[in-house]
Write an enzyme that holds these catalytic residues in place. Sequence first.
Site: not given
Ligand SMILES: [Zn+2]
Length: 309
Positions: A63, A65, A67-68, A141, A208, A266
């Site tokens: 996804h 976000h 951090d990914h 999520h 997530d 994570h």
């Molecule tokens: Zn994340």
Amino acid sequence: MSNRELVVLGTASQAPTRHRNHNGYFLRWDADGLLFDPGEGTQRQMLLAGVTASQITRICVTHFHGDHCLGLPGVLQRMSLDRVAHVLEAHYPAKSQEVFARLRHASLFHDTLALTERPVHSDGVVTEVPSFRLEARTLSHPVPTVGYRLVEPDGRRMLPGELAARGVTGPDIGRLQRTGRLSVDGQLVTLDQVSEPRRGQRFAFVMDTRLCDAAFELADGADMLVCESTFADADAGLARDYGHLTAGQAGRIAAESGVRLLVLTHISQRYEPRSAQQLLGDAAAAFGGRIVLGADLDRIAVPKRARRR
Ligand SMILES: [Zn+2]
């Protein structure tokens, strides 16, 4: 050195810490190199881990976000800079196609990359190559999110003792594998007599998500499950509110899905630097198998295929 191993590039969630980079996971699977969820700083983590841009054959994003995915621009430009000649395939939730396009062209560079986008439109098989089938499932999520798994086709393991006992040697072994039967000195030898079923290896990647059926489906029979465990069980309320798993829930997924090795990652910055150990305890309370609390630059071999007759 194993042909199949996970190189952990980063293990932080939302914000990187002194000890944990944003997410990033490089799975070496024979000649393929799959980069999962390249967060910010992935290019430099690759350097530290000894992973080169040319080793990447496929990128899988769960996804968008940050951090990914904030590492995507850097990794893609580096692949172009290094004149990577092979085709790179990219998978991500189709609903976020425009975000991928923005990251792909986030800055100006001389783009020579042979990139094929293969967004995930629905659950099921994403692509198939001889050594694995890549599957995706929709996770739960707040933004469009998918998890992935690699499933190696089942095969057969040849038994040297049985081959020798029946006088099958040299090129006859390959012939028997192809045709299933062979005549040796007038005696019929079948593949079943000299081999046993060999279950394909499985790798699952569950990022997530709240606890949901798809997480269990992805983890089903996995030799290695890489699973988000953002929160400790004591903070289960936060996990629920933000659409994440606790370490205990990750353990439950592993236990109920017959997983062999669980890699927790994570990790929320609230558990830095030492209290991350409590996550291990939470997961172990639910899952009796092997658990690794992921650390940046870990190299973790995919467990050898279990022998079962
Ligand atoms: Zn994340």
